[in-house]
Design an enzyme around this catalytic site. Structure first.
Site, PDB file in Angstrom:
ATOM      1  N   SER A   1     -10.588 -10.129  -7.546  1.00 51.33           N
ATOM      2  CA  SER A   1      -9.992  -8.796  -7.609  1.00 51.33           C
ATOM      3  C   SER A   1     -11.000  -7.733  -8.000  1.00 51.33           C
ATOM      4  CB  SER A   1      -8.857  -8.772  -8.647  1.00 51.33           C
ATOM      5  OG  SER A   1      -7.876  -9.728  -8.343  1.00 51.33           O
TER       6      SER A   1
ATOM      7  N   HIS B   1      -1.627  -8.205 -12.354  1.00 48.82           N
ATOM      8  CA  HIS B   1      -1.676  -9.671 -12.348  1.00 48.82           C
ATOM      9  C   HIS B   1      -1.195 -10.258 -13.674  1.00 48.82           C
ATOM     10  CE1 HIS B   1      -3.313 -10.179  -8.379  1.00 48.82           C
ATOM     11  NE2 HIS B   1      -4.281  -9.302  -8.622  1.00 48.82           N
TER      12      HIS B   1
END
Lengths: 547, 547
Positions: free
Chosen positions: A358, A475
């Site tokens: 990410s 997340h």
């Protein structure tokens, strides 16, 4: 590669995805598409809409403009006040087509009218409140033995309560509900909300804020995961759908057809959520790479040949993009990730690790502002208390360690003349074209503090008890943990700009997802790997990501 | 005909569709299916649920029963009060599985607890009301020129208004919302509502009525037509789906596999609405026959070979059935008919007439009760004012014409001894096995008054301004008109029982649907063909349906 494929390529090139100059112009494209879809549907308003938003604004005489506005306003009023849903289809089509033909200024005017004039009926609310307060709450709460009379009283009570609840719904609720059952209406509402958000970004108008919050609640309900279909996007999908993937990929832009084809090919997966009322256009999609190990750099995905699928043990989520600006704040990604994990686990039992690679979109912004403010404070402090021990002052904080500071200051004579290491670091990081990325010497000195501060940013910097970084927060609230940060993992302009090229792996451990989400939700606790926790203190221990 | 087909046939035979003795037992079947689907999901509650509703009630010692109840109650409480949706999946599964294992008595007890103990927080509502009343509504309604201060006040105002709105939502809202996003949850909610309706049918409990009305509102939103997929049901569909068509066909029961196959074959269509969260099971379905003319008897559909499709000019809707008792009162049929009309019009432009051949479910019930009460009144009237002119009395009404009365009384000596024609008619119509249907003499005498009174029942008998007959009300509010009534159109036991064998054609005229729906909605006006209007007065003019 056929004609369709070519068309995609052309469109991709035409759409550089730059921020637009006009607040509302990103929508012109969607508006045109929508108008094209509705072209069979002749309506009073449509003749004024030719030429779309831009043309209209430039070419139409203002009296025409005014008349068009009044017509749209009129159809909006009818759409809200007419009695019977049966008769509404034409009116709703008139309204949505008319809306698209309006200039940004007129859209704004119309939305303000909707927010203010179609709000609650407050006279009625007060009446019902008075009625409600005059009633004693019946006592018959004891499940059994209620008399018929008590039941009657209770009935009245519940009825007034329901009426009060309904009266607290703004009038525009009717418009939203009706549009939701109208073909194309859900998509239109999402565009309407994107417009509202654009206006609010520039001007925080209370009534419009209330309208937005109400519309967001409605959209959340209508887009419940129960109504969304999980669709695996492949090279066999229509060009019009694939075109949307190209246009909306927000993390790692798709550069050409070969790139797109690879992302849908062997060792890769792409899944989207499709709502039956917005067919052929995923609301959100996620890209997955099947790998032997959790990738540390994004380059691995572009350069290496794909891993044979039977050898893969890791599913790496490397991109998740939302296609609808009007659905901002509605977390569809959470459910999408959960469903994709479940599906992959079922199809490929050998996959044991579900991780992400990410971006860290807020790291550089946080770091540069920290460096600027703290080096300024340090400078002031140094001039007022030249002899004081810096470390005891409560006004500023040296975010660099002693050895990092020394290393930075001794890089060159120019740097040695600066006030402190933070100023040097700020200077290097803001140099043109990120020149530092090409200097092995600079990289060696920058790496320890950047990695340490990045770990700190991810694990310790919070806003209202939640991770400051938006992707981290996303997340973590879904139940992931922070596994590892990777040096020079994204050397693209965007990657260097956002996070100095650092990327992060979040890991979803099937057995811990719920527990982690729960503890993050209730206490803000962020689960991190031991390596990463160590890195907070001492970068030398870090045993990965070197190159 | 394969194994699957055979399985369907077996199930059809096993499911006669008779009203059950136990209020809640129709659900046992669904509960078992649902439990079977969830069988991979081991949970604390499931071990107690073995054996299903019936077995549980008979076999379990009451202490076990009590413990199971407490467990389900506990999981319901957790499902409502837990913080994070992430952690809810197990709890929600526990709750729904546990619920299915409860006896009808315990289900009732649990639903009452839900209705009463998870209602509004009324202390909070009063607090917010007081806060709200203490605020002056800011005046800044004039679109422009709002000061920053005014915007701030407005913000507070909108915030308190929103809080008040939220506080008026019962606590059980949370349970409904969470179940809706849970796999299988929407179906479970529909079953829950079916149970609630069963209880309410016997016992009108105010709090449960409020719960039902709230749940109905939620279900309406979630089942918005925008989320429903129109599916053409064909012989290629799965046996499990076709089985549901067989089980739920409510108008003309499907007698065997050949019958089912014919209804999906040449010259026939079947369409259903499927919700993505309840796959493989249409919530409602409609059966269509493609014909040369509007059929006057249902027998035409069973006996004649199908019309070649290119010769068809009429689409006849001969059956519409809902599969979910828990969705009662949510009008999905309206949207289904509209979409099917649009689809057929597009696929088969030669189709110019969209009509129904519909039952008249309330006619006999209305007529028999009218005959009984009026003949009784007539008798009383006759004995008290033997010489008075009957027609001027305001206490009773002879619903028969003079010639009909004479014809009935002169049928036999037995009848001649009766008090009046209405008594004779009542006597004939309530005879065992509808013996009158086999007597040409009786049929000839009965036809004129039955046809005339049926037209009256359909066009003039109303309840709260709407057609008394439920099927009539359904089609009229969708924008149909009453075209024709057909003598001896349904000779089945059910047809004779409900409407003396009469059926009715409603016609949807594309150009008038909206206008007719609107006028029925606002004034209760029922559009009827000239023939039918004439029939109200004089049956002899009727020029069709004789046989």
């Amino acid at each position: 590669m056929n004609k369709k494929g070519l068309a995609i390529l052309m469109r991709t090139r035409m759409r550089p995805g730059e921020p637009s100059k006009l607040a509302l112009s990103p929508l012109a494209d969607q508006a045109n598409e929508m108008r094209a879809e509705n072209k069979g549907n002749q309506s009073a308003g449509s003749s004024m809409g030719d030429g779309g938003g831009e043309g209209n604004r430039v070419l139409s005489p203002s009296s025409n403009n005014m008349r068009a506005f009044e017509q749209v306003r009129e159809s909006m009023h009818s759409a809200i006040s007419m009695n019977k849903t049966e008769v509404l289809d034409t009116v709703l089509s008139d309204f949505s087509e008319g809306y698209f033909s309006l200039s940004p200024e007129n859209r704004r005017k119309l939305l303000l009218i909707l927010a203010k004039e179609y709000d609650l009926n407050r006279v009625q609310v007060r009446q019902l409140i008075n009625q409600y307060l005059s009633l004693e709450l019946p006592k018959g709460d004891g499940a059994q033995g209620d008399t018929v009379e008590e039941e009657g009283l209770l009935s009245t009570f519940y009825r007034i309560e329901r009426n009060l609840r309904h009266s607290l719904q703004p009038l525009y609720e009717v418009l939203f509900e009706r549009l939701n059952t109208h073909p194309g209406g859900l998509k239109f509402l999402s565009i309407l909300r994107a417009d509202i958000l654009c206006i609010l970004a520039e001007d925080n108008i209370a009534s419009l804020r209330a309208l937005d919050s109400y519309l967001k609640e409605k959209l959340s309900t209508w887009l419940s995961p129960a109504t969304l279909e999980l669709h695996q996007i492949t090279w066999d999908d229509s060009a019009s759908l694939l075109e949307k993937i190209v246009a909306y990929e927000a993390v790692h832009p798709i550069s050409n057809l070969i790139d797109l084809k690879r992302r849908l090919g062997v060792g890769r997966r792409c899944f989207g959520y499709i709502h039956p009322a917005i067919p052929g256009e995923p609301l959100i999609f996620i890209e997955v790479a099947l790998l032997k190990n959790v990738a540390q750099t994004i380059q691995v995905l572009w350069d290496n040949p794909p891993t044979p699928e039977h050898e893969a043990t890791c599913a790496l989520f490397y991109s998740i993009s939302s296609t609808q600006p009007g659905l901002a704040g509605i977390n569809l990604g959470k459910f999408l990730i959960k469903r994709v994990v479940t599906l992959l686990k079922k199809d490929m039992p050998q996959i044991s690790t579900f991780a992400t690679l990410s971006p860290i979109p807020g790291f550089m912004q946080w770091l540069l502002s920290k460096l600027a403010s703290q080096s300024k404070l340090a400078e002031l402090e140094a001039s007022s208390h030249p002899s004081a021990d810096r470390s005891t002052s409560s006004f500023w904080e040296n975010i660099l360690k002693q050895e990092e500071e020394s290393a930075l200051l001794s890089l060159s004579e120019e740097f040695a003349a600066m006030n402190n290491g933070m100023e040097v670091m700020l200077h290097i990081l803001t140099s043109k074209n990120h020149d530092w990325k090409n200097s092995p010497e600079l990289l060696a000195v920058l790496k320890p503090p950047l990695m340490r501060l990045c770990a700190r940013y991810l694990l310790q910097e919070k806003k209202r008890g939640k991770a400051l970084d938006s992707v981290a927060n996303f997340h973590l609230q879904n139940g992931a943990m922070v596994q590892r940060i990777n040096w020079m993992a994204d050397r693209s302009e965007k990657g260097l700009q956002q996070s100095g090229g650092i990327m992060v792996n979040y890991v979803y451990r099937l057995g811990n997802i719920e527990e982690y989400a729960q503890s993050y939700f209730s206490t803000g606790h962020i689960h991190a790997s031991p390596d990463l926790l160590h890195q907070l203190e001492n970068v030398d221990v870090q045993g990965n990501g070197d190159e």
